[in-house]
Design a protein around this motif. Structure first.
Motif, PDB file in Angstrom:
ATOM      1  N   ASP A  46      35.279  42.759  39.440  1.00  0.00           N
ATOM      2  CA  ASP A  46      36.008  44.189  39.862  1.00  0.00           C
ATOM      3  C   ASP A  46      37.376  43.606  40.063  1.00  0.00           C
ATOM      4  O   ASP A  46      37.938  43.030  40.999  1.00  0.00           O
ATOM      5  CB  ASP A  46      35.267  44.746  41.155  1.00  0.00           C
ATOM      6  N   ALA A  47      38.166  44.022  39.059  1.00  0.00           N
ATOM      7  CA  ALA A  47      39.681  43.694  39.132  1.00  0.00           C
ATOM      8  C   ALA A  47      40.337  44.778  39.677  1.00  0.00           C
ATOM      9  O   ALA A  47      40.796  45.748  39.213  1.00  0.00           O
ATOM     10  CB  ALA A  47      40.057  43.778  37.562  1.00  0.00           C
ATOM     11  N   GLY A  48      40.855  44.542  40.965  1.00  0.00           N
ATOM     12  CA  GLY A  48      41.356  45.680  41.804  1.00  0.00           C
ATOM     13  C   GLY A  48      40.337  46.098  42.701  1.00  0.00           C
ATOM     14  O   GLY A  48      40.145  47.414  42.609  1.00  0.00           O
ATOM     15  N   CYS A  49      39.810  45.155  43.427  1.00  0.00           N
ATOM     16  CA  CYS A  49      38.256  45.763  44.022  1.00  0.00           C
ATOM     17  C   CYS A  49      38.681  46.370  45.230  1.00  0.00           C
ATOM     18  O   CYS A  49      37.720  46.903  46.041  1.00  0.00           O
ATOM     19  CB  CYS A  49      37.646  44.437  44.224  1.00  0.00           C
ATOM     20  N   GLY A  50      39.786  46.555  45.917  1.00  0.00           N
ATOM     21  CA  GLY A  50      40.099  47.156  47.120  1.00  0.00           C
ATOM     22  C   GLY A  50      39.495  46.741  48.068  1.00  0.00           C
ATOM     23  O   GLY A  50      39.241  45.493  48.431  1.00  0.00           O
ATOM     24  N   LEU A  66      28.558  38.864  41.558  1.00  0.00           N
ATOM     25  CA  LEU A  66      29.571  39.760  41.919  1.00  0.00           C
ATOM     26  C   LEU A  66      30.872  39.057  42.263  1.00  0.00           C
ATOM     27  O   LEU A  66      30.840  38.413  43.186  1.00  0.00           O
ATOM     28  CB  LEU A  66      29.268  40.926  42.823  1.00  0.00           C
ATOM     29  N   ARG A  67      32.146  39.315  41.535  1.00  0.00           N
ATOM     30  CA  ARG A  67      32.942  38.841  41.940  1.00  0.00           C
ATOM     31  C   ARG A  67      34.364  39.897  42.145  1.00  0.00           C
ATOM     32  O   ARG A  67      34.386  40.883  41.322  1.00  0.00           O
ATOM     33  CB  ARG A  67      33.730  37.788  41.172  1.00  0.00           C
ATOM     34  N   GLY A  68      35.255  39.515  43.054  1.00  0.00           N
ATOM     35  CA  GLY A  68      36.475  40.744  43.239  1.00  0.00           C
ATOM     36  C   GLY A  68      37.758  39.906  43.179  1.00  0.00           C
ATOM     37  O   GLY A  68      37.797  38.842  43.743  1.00  0.00           O
ATOM     38  N   VAL A  69      38.731  40.636  42.520  1.00  0.00           N
ATOM     39  CA  VAL A  69      40.264  40.375  43.016  1.00  0.00           C
ATOM     40  C   VAL A  69      40.936  41.483  43.287  1.00  0.00           C
ATOM     41  O   VAL A  69      40.791  42.430  42.767  1.00  0.00           O
ATOM     42  CB  VAL A  69      40.732  39.438  41.858  1.00  0.00           C
ATOM     43  N   ASP A  70      41.861  41.274  44.224  1.00  0.00           N
ATOM     44  CA  ASP A  70      42.892  42.242  44.522  1.00  0.00           C
ATOM     45  C   ASP A  70      44.284  41.672  45.295  1.00  0.00           C
ATOM     46  O   ASP A  70      44.136  40.632  45.762  1.00  0.00           O
ATOM     47  CB  ASP A  70      42.236  43.093  45.884  1.00  0.00           C
TER      48      ASP A  70
END
Length: 254
Positions: A46-50, A66-70
């Motif tokens: 999730d690129a821009g996962c908030g 699952l991975r996220g960056v923000d």
């Protein structure tokens, strides 16, 4: 929206309940199922996962990697509070983040509005590079300038999109648009009325552009559930609509 701690706080508290987020999360989940069937072991970024609402939804649907960056430390902190794997990263610097890591699916919701064309093409090109064969990019973006209002000021949005923008920009990054739709058509008159009222208040000086507030708030339970049911029914009955305040897309590498 980086730096607006109060907006991230609002998002974190209500995004699992608010009708708009629920519809968006379900739309992403449906796109993943259409691409991968019953698989739940794909690597998803999730690129821009908030604050992690999307990742939390996918986790509850059984997805395991699952991975996220923000770019917001506030948002990442809320992700960690949810027990999610999220890292602080300015998406302009995505090329330097785990450069050899690729993904089966990348979700990038309501992020493109912070980028001008050259920067957005660079971001899209990097997102495309990170997709594995058979991978998919899922994105939602704010649509049509007529919906611009106080909400845009509050979240720092600099632009809105129409389908022609994606048709122009995505091929420049090596991406093929497979599916696009605006939503929610049936609720557009109500959303438009609210946004026009916001703009009138700003013009008349009844609200200050220096202290804007977003539309991220939870109406009464009955109103919230009614709005959800209207949007949900629309998506079940109409696969594509020609108008709405958001533009949802699914694309893959060419």
């Amino acid at each position: 929206m980086i730096g607006r701690s109060e907006e991230y706080e609002k998002m974190f508290r209500i995004e699992q309940q608010l009708w708009w987020y629920r519809i968006l999360h379900e739309s992403v989940g449906r796109a993943l199922c259409q691409q991968f069937g019953n698989r739940r072991d794909m690597v998803i970024l999730d690129a821009g996962c908030g604050t992690g609402g999307m990742l939390d939804f996918l986790r509850r649907q059984g997805y395991t990697d699952l991975r996220g960056v923000d770019g917001s430390a506030d948002a990442v902190a809320f992700c960690h509070e949810r027990g999610l794997n999220a890292s602080l990263l300015d998406l302009n610097d995505l090329a330097g983040y785990a450069p050899d890591q690729t993904y089966d699916a990348i979700v990038c919701n309501d992020v493109f509005c912070y980028f001008d064309d050259p920067a957005l093409v660079r971001l899209l090109t990097e997102l495309r590079r990170r997709l594995r064969p058979g991978g998919v990019l899922i994105s939602n973006n704010n649509a049509f300038d007529v919906f611009r209002g106080q909400h845009d000021l509050a979240v720092g949005s600099t632009r809105r999109f129409v389908r022609a923008d994606l048709e122009r920009l995505f091929p420049m990054a090596g991406l093929r648009l497979r599916y696009t739709t605006y939503w929610s058509l049936l609720l557009s008159p109500l959303i438009l009325l609210v946004r026009q009222w916001q703009r009138l208040q700003l013009r008349l000086g009844w609200r200050s552009p220096d202290e804007p507030t977003s539309d991220v708030y939870l109406p009464g339970n009955l109103v919230n559930e009614t709005l959800y049911r209207i949007a949900h029914t629309e998506q079940k009955l109409i696969s594509r609509t020609p108008f709405g305040s958001s533009l949802f897309s699914v694309s893959d590498p060419t």
